[in-house]
Design an enzyme around this catalytic site. Sequence first.
Site, PDB file in Angstrom:
ATOM      1  N   PRO A  49       0.801  -1.235   0.000  1.00  0.00           N
ATOM      2  CA  PRO A  49       0.000   0.000   0.000  1.00  0.00           C
ATOM      3  C   PRO A  49       0.830   1.279   0.000  1.00  0.00           C
ATOM      4  O   PRO A  49       0.307   2.347  -0.313  1.00  0.00           O
ATOM      5  CB  PRO A  49      -0.829  -0.116   1.282  1.00  0.00           C
ATOM      6  CG  PRO A  49      -0.037  -1.018   2.172  1.00  0.00           C
ATOM      7  CD  PRO A  49       0.645  -1.996   1.257  1.00  0.00           C
ATOM      8  N   THR A  50       2.124   1.183   0.312  1.00  0.00           N
ATOM      9  CA  THR A  50       2.959   2.388   0.350  1.00  0.00           C
ATOM     10  C   THR A  50       3.724   2.626  -0.947  1.00  0.00           C
ATOM     11  O   THR A  50       4.302   3.695  -1.132  1.00  0.00           O
ATOM     12  CB  THR A  50       3.968   2.315   1.511  1.00  0.00           C
ATOM     13  OG1 THR A  50       4.868   1.220   1.300  1.00  0.00           O
ATOM     14  CG2 THR A  50       3.246   2.109   2.841  1.00  0.00           C
ATOM     15  N   THR A  53      -0.099  -5.726   2.140  1.00  0.00           N
ATOM     16  CA  THR A  53       0.987  -6.116   3.040  1.00  0.00           C
ATOM     17  C   THR A  53       1.203  -5.033   4.099  1.00  0.00           C
ATOM     18  O   THR A  53       0.917  -3.858   3.872  1.00  0.00           O
ATOM     19  CB  THR A  53       2.298  -6.327   2.270  1.00  0.00           C
ATOM     20  OG1 THR A  53       2.689  -5.098   1.646  1.00  0.00           O
ATOM     21  CG2 THR A  53       2.125  -7.397   1.205  1.00  0.00           C
ATOM     22  N   GLU A  96      17.326  -6.356  -2.255  1.00  0.00           N
ATOM     23  CA  GLU A  96      17.201  -6.394  -0.801  1.00  0.00           C
ATOM     24  C   GLU A  96      18.384  -7.147  -0.194  1.00  0.00           C
ATOM     25  O   GLU A  96      19.038  -7.943  -0.861  1.00  0.00           O
ATOM     26  CB  GLU A  96      15.886  -7.086  -0.395  1.00  0.00           C
ATOM     27  CG  GLU A  96      14.630  -6.476  -0.993  1.00  0.00           C
ATOM     28  CD  GLU A  96      14.345  -5.066  -0.503  1.00  0.00           C
ATOM     29  OE1 GLU A  96      14.802  -4.723   0.615  1.00  0.00           O
ATOM     30  OE2 GLU A  96      13.678  -4.307  -1.225  1.00  0.00           O
ATOM     31  N   TYR A 148      20.186 -19.887 -18.181  1.00  0.00           N
ATOM     32  CA  TYR A 148      21.522 -19.412 -17.826  1.00  0.00           C
ATOM     33  C   TYR A 148      21.475 -18.089 -17.063  1.00  0.00           C
ATOM     34  O   TYR A 148      20.694 -17.193 -17.396  1.00  0.00           O
ATOM     35  CB  TYR A 148      22.372 -19.204 -19.085  1.00  0.00           C
ATOM     36  CG  TYR A 148      22.892 -20.474 -19.698  1.00  0.00           C
ATOM     37  CD1 TYR A 148      24.146 -20.980 -19.356  1.00  0.00           C
ATOM     38  CD2 TYR A 148      22.132 -21.174 -20.636  1.00  0.00           C
ATOM     39  CE1 TYR A 148      24.629 -22.150 -19.927  1.00  0.00           C
ATOM     40  CE2 TYR A 148      22.603 -22.347 -21.210  1.00  0.00           C
ATOM     41  CZ  TYR A 148      23.853 -22.825 -20.851  1.00  0.00           C
ATOM     42  OH  TYR A 148      24.319 -23.988 -21.418  1.00  0.00           O
ATOM     43  N   GLU A 203       9.081 -11.295  -2.911  1.00  0.00           N
ATOM     44  CA  GLU A 203       8.386 -12.009  -1.831  1.00  0.00           C
ATOM     45  C   GLU A 203       7.311 -12.938  -2.384  1.00  0.00           C
ATOM     46  O   GLU A 203       7.144 -14.069  -1.910  1.00  0.00           O
ATOM     47  CB  GLU A 203       7.777 -11.015  -0.846  1.00  0.00           C
ATOM     48  CG  GLU A 203       8.798 -10.335   0.053  1.00  0.00           C
ATOM     49  CD  GLU A 203       8.144  -9.681   1.257  1.00  0.00           C
ATOM     50  OE1 GLU A 203       7.017 -10.074   1.615  1.00  0.00           O
ATOM     51  OE2 GLU A 203       8.758  -8.786   1.846  1.00  0.00           O
TER      52      GLU A 203
END
Length: 305
Positions: A11-12, A41, A273, A218, A73
């Site tokens: 939502p952000t 989320t 991340e 690959y 995710e």
Amino acid sequence: MRKRARIIYNPTSGKELFKRTLPDVLIKLEKAGFETSAYATEKVGDATTEAARSLEQNYDVLIAAGGDGTLNEVINGIAEKPNRPSLGIIPMGTVNDFGRALHLPTDIMSAIDVIIEGHMTRVDIGKMNSRYFINLAAGGQLTQVSYETPSKLKSIVGPFAYYIKGFEMLPQMKAVDIRIEYDDEVFQGEALLFLLGLTNSMAGFEKLVPDAKLDDGYFTLIIVEKANLAELGHIMTLASRGEHTKHPKVHYKKAKSISVSSFTDMQLNVDGEYGGKLPGNFLNLKQHIEVFTPNDIKNEEIIEQ
């Protein structure tokens, strides 16, 4: 028979634009024959948990609305399971590397049209130790740029924020003695960073892997040897034009399986991340995920970037 679709959204992302547009999105999908519900989320890991739950509830389509982190995710929630649903993507992040690679529109309703039109492409994903990625995995200080760049700076200047942060970090970079085994070859020596790419777009560099193919099984492996500040700045400039592959300090290889180890700590980056530290074992899972792609672009144009 109506298809069941589950939207998982951050939502952000995108200054909360998707959150405000969600009612119109649901109406559009309903009119197109989708029985659709949505999940917002709240914290890291929510999208993975919800994606796995959605699969257990036999949804036909999963739609990830957010940045590359949200998409990663969702992939981690379904990658190990059989009977994986088709994946729709609504790019809402700062860079949207995977969306760029698939030529997906950044306009929300246009991205929904891609899903409604129903054209799909099977793409590779990567597995690093016990987690999955869809765009890149990397190690070295410069690869920390994507998760150390301030959100405020990204919101102001967009992808250019990564270039600013990257050049700021150059003087701090130190080479690490590293061993990289890939297929039947080995690199042993001091390196500033290594990178495994599945697509051509990484942290806004759309020519970092100029010959990327999304379905050939690959990885593209890039290793940057120890270099001085001037050489590294030159390599970054060349990378913006796709000309870095011929630099003498750059190794550019193709591999299906890669193992990386070092006696020195090296942080890992997975789809933008933080991904822990070495050692890392990487495996390409060929054509593992089915994604919706624009039907006015031939598969060859997506696959042969």
